[in-house]
Design an enzyme around this catalytic site. Structure first.
Site, mmCIF file in Angstrom:
data_model
loop_
_atom_site.group_PDB
_atom_site.id
_atom_site.type_symbol
_atom_site.label_atom_id
_atom_site.label_comp_id
_atom_site.label_asym_id
_atom_site.label_seq_id
_atom_site.Cartn_x
_atom_site.Cartn_y
_atom_site.Cartn_z
ATOM 1 N N ALA A 167 0.990 -1.298 0.053
ATOM 2 C CA ALA A 167 -0.021 -0.075 -0.254
ATOM 3 C C ALA A 167 0.926 1.253 -0.037
ATOM 4 C CB ALA A 167 -0.982 -0.011 1.198
ATOM 5 N N TRP A 169 0.457 4.240 1.344
ATOM 6 C CA TRP A 169 0.612 4.986 2.269
ATOM 7 C C TRP A 169 1.487 4.244 3.531
ATOM 8 C CZ3 TRP A 169 -1.370 1.906 6.166
ATOM 9 C CH2 TRP A 169 -2.347 0.820 5.673
ATOM 10 N N CYS A 170 1.661 3.060 3.169
ATOM 11 C CA CYS A 170 2.394 2.253 4.341
ATOM 12 C C CYS A 170 3.910 2.363 4.701
ATOM 13 C CB CYS A 170 1.973 0.666 4.005
ATOM 14 S SG CYS A 170 3.165 -0.467 5.120
ATOM 15 N N TYR A 171 4.296 2.654 5.629
ATOM 16 C CA TYR A 171 5.588 2.934 6.332
ATOM 17 C C TYR A 171 6.473 1.970 5.700
ATOM 18 C CZ TYR A 171 9.890 3.357 9.134
ATOM 19 O OH TYR A 171 11.236 3.125 9.675
ATOM 20 N N SER A 320 2.143 -2.934 8.186
ATOM 21 C CA SER A 320 0.956 -2.122 8.607
ATOM 22 C C SER A 320 -0.494 -2.435 8.164
ATOM 23 C CB SER A 320 1.283 -0.672 7.842
ATOM 24 O OG SER A 320 2.678 -0.179 8.158
#
Length: 484
Positions: A167, A169-171, A320
């Site tokens: 994803a 947005w995932c760190y 995440s």
């Protein structure tokens, strides 16, 4: 002569005059009624003698089972993958145990709570996952971007297809991206997809391909899955026997793992030299992927006898989760405190108290489902008040403890949270305990009561018969006087 009369006065069993022993219809009826009353009262007294009487007292808990309490449970989560399902325990004394696995078993289930395979093994706890220090360079992508329309085509085309479900947005996905793309380039150069065609590294953006990710039961990002050609051929999307990668995420580790995956399908001349190497090289970093999107968690944990929490949620140190997509709905098959009570012991206890054991499994069979009508990020909490109940039986002069059980009351609620949704069980033990003691009855007391019943009914019947007989005689005299 005088002495003889005095001696006769001591006779307690004097002979009744003949006129008092005359039979009558009223006397016969009264005798039958008296006999029936005697039988009825005898039956009542016998039932009272056979019935067990108990006394209930509340005392300070003097438990002999130590400072720890066992919690047994069997809970099914239709929408929580076994891959990330974690059982955690905490209490007010500062105890905080995460991801308990020693006494816990997990089984993949579908949305109908039916098992889809054997036990899901989480594998050994690995060291902290290492990431590479590469810097993401524009235009440096080496992996193939897959979509829902071409995913099956690639999985059936290449013997080994390794997919990074991520994803943006995932760190952790962003930390993996440079190493993943660099490893993909190296593998593409060593095993050209056109010339060699044994392995391909790809990626799927789960924010764009949500259905594809749900089909593969992706709940944490990034999830690296290894698909082998032929293992995923199916008409429906319910059967998965591919593997998940849990090893280090730096370029060197990824390349070594990919080469070990390719080795078993090398040419015959190379196979002997690598006979034992491939499996040993990767068995500690890859495990079977979950075969369904749900998980049944069963087992037990030991907690201190202080207020605390048992929590079940998705947990990972290198993934995440999208909290809006996490659904912790669950069905509780069993939840109890203390050691399990054997059916034979429970049946013996119910001889004393028929209602005992009704609330030590109060949550059993109950469902707590979030139908999304209260929104996302929903935590389901259960508040449990636990009290110890001890049943003691007394036979003759001995005293024997029949059972120690923990009963509880439960109050549940669904509430929205800004944190990751969890299924949380708050438990608090009462400092008091309920002591139920059997009070045995004396046989001599029973015999005394029986004699009292017989004598009392006989005496009352005699009084009534005398009154009735005298009344009849008086009525007859009055009638004779009127005639004359």
């Amino acid at each position: 002569m005088v002495s003889t009369n005095k001696l006769k006065s001591v006779d307690f069993y004097r002979k009744i005059p003949r006129d008092l022993t005359e039979a009558s219809l009223s006397g016969a009826g009264l005798s039958i009624v008296a006999a029936l009353v005697m039988m009825f009262l005898f039956g009542m007294e016998l039932n009272n003698y056979l019935t067990v009487n108990t006394s209930t007292t509340v005392i300070v808990d003097n438990s002999s089972d130590g400072e720890f309490l066992r919690i047994d449970f069997n809970i099914s989560f239709p929408s929580l993958s076994c891959e990330f399902a974690s059982v955690d325990v905490s209490d007010v004394l500062g105890t905080n145990r995460l991801n308990i696995t020693k006494t816990i078993r997990k089984f993949s289930i579908d949305h109908d709570l039916k098992p889809t395979g054997s036990e899901f093994h989480s594998g050994p706890v690995l060291h902290q996952i290492k990431h590479g220090d590469e810097v993401d360079e524009e235009g440096g992508e080496g992996s193939v971007s897959l979509k829902a329309h071409n995913f099956d085509q690639y999985s059936h085309q290449y013997p080994i297809l390794v997919v990074n479900f991520f994803a943006p947005w995932c760190y952790w996905s962003n930390r993996l991206k440079p190493s993943w793309e660099k490893a993909a380039k190296i593998i593409r150069e060593r095993y050209d997809p056109e010339m060699d065609g044994r392995i391909l590294l790809a990626k799927v953006d789960c924010t764009e391909e949500g259905d594809l990710c749900r089909r593969n039961h992706i709940q944490g990002y990034p999830s690296i899955r290894i698909f082998r050609k032929g293992s995923n051929l199916r008409e429906d999307h319910g059967r998965h026997d591919h593997e998940s990668y849990y090893g280090d995420r730096d370029t060197e580790s990824l390349v070594k793992t990919m080469e070990a995956l390719v080795a078993p399908i090398a040419m015959e001349s190379q196979r002997q030299a690598l006979e034992h190497k491939p499996e040993n090289a990767t068995q500690h970093v890859k495990r079977p992927a979950p075969s369904a999107g749900g998980c049944r968690i069963e087992g037990y944990v030991r907690v201190k006898k202080v207020p605390g929490n048992l929590m079940i949620s998705a947990l990972s140190g290198a993934h995440s989760f999208d909290s809006k997509q996490m659904n912790l709905s669950h069905v509780i098959s069993h939840f109890s405190f203390g050691m399990k009570v054997l059916p034979r012991v429970m049946s013996d206890v119910k001889r004393l108290l028929p209602y005992i054991g009704r609330s030590h499994d109060k949550l059993n069979g109950r469902s707590f489902i979030n139908h999304r009508d209260v929104g996302a990020n929903v935590t389901i909490e259960h508040y449990l008040q636990v009290v110890k109940t001890e049943v003691v039986t007394r036979r003759s002069s001995s005293e024997r403890k029949l059972i120690e059980e923990y009963e509880y009351t439960a109050h549940s609620s669904l509430s929205q949270t800004v944190y990751m949704p969890t299924a949380k069980f708050h438990f608090e033990l009462s400092p008091m305990q309920v002591l139920i003691t059997e009070n045995p009855k004396s046989f001599s007391h029973f015999i005394t009561n029986v004699c009292a019943i017989i004598g009392g009914v006989f005496t009352v019947a005699g009084i009534l018969d005398s009154i009735l007989h005298n009344t009849v005689r008086m009525m007859k005299k009055v009638e004779l006087g009127k005639n004359f």
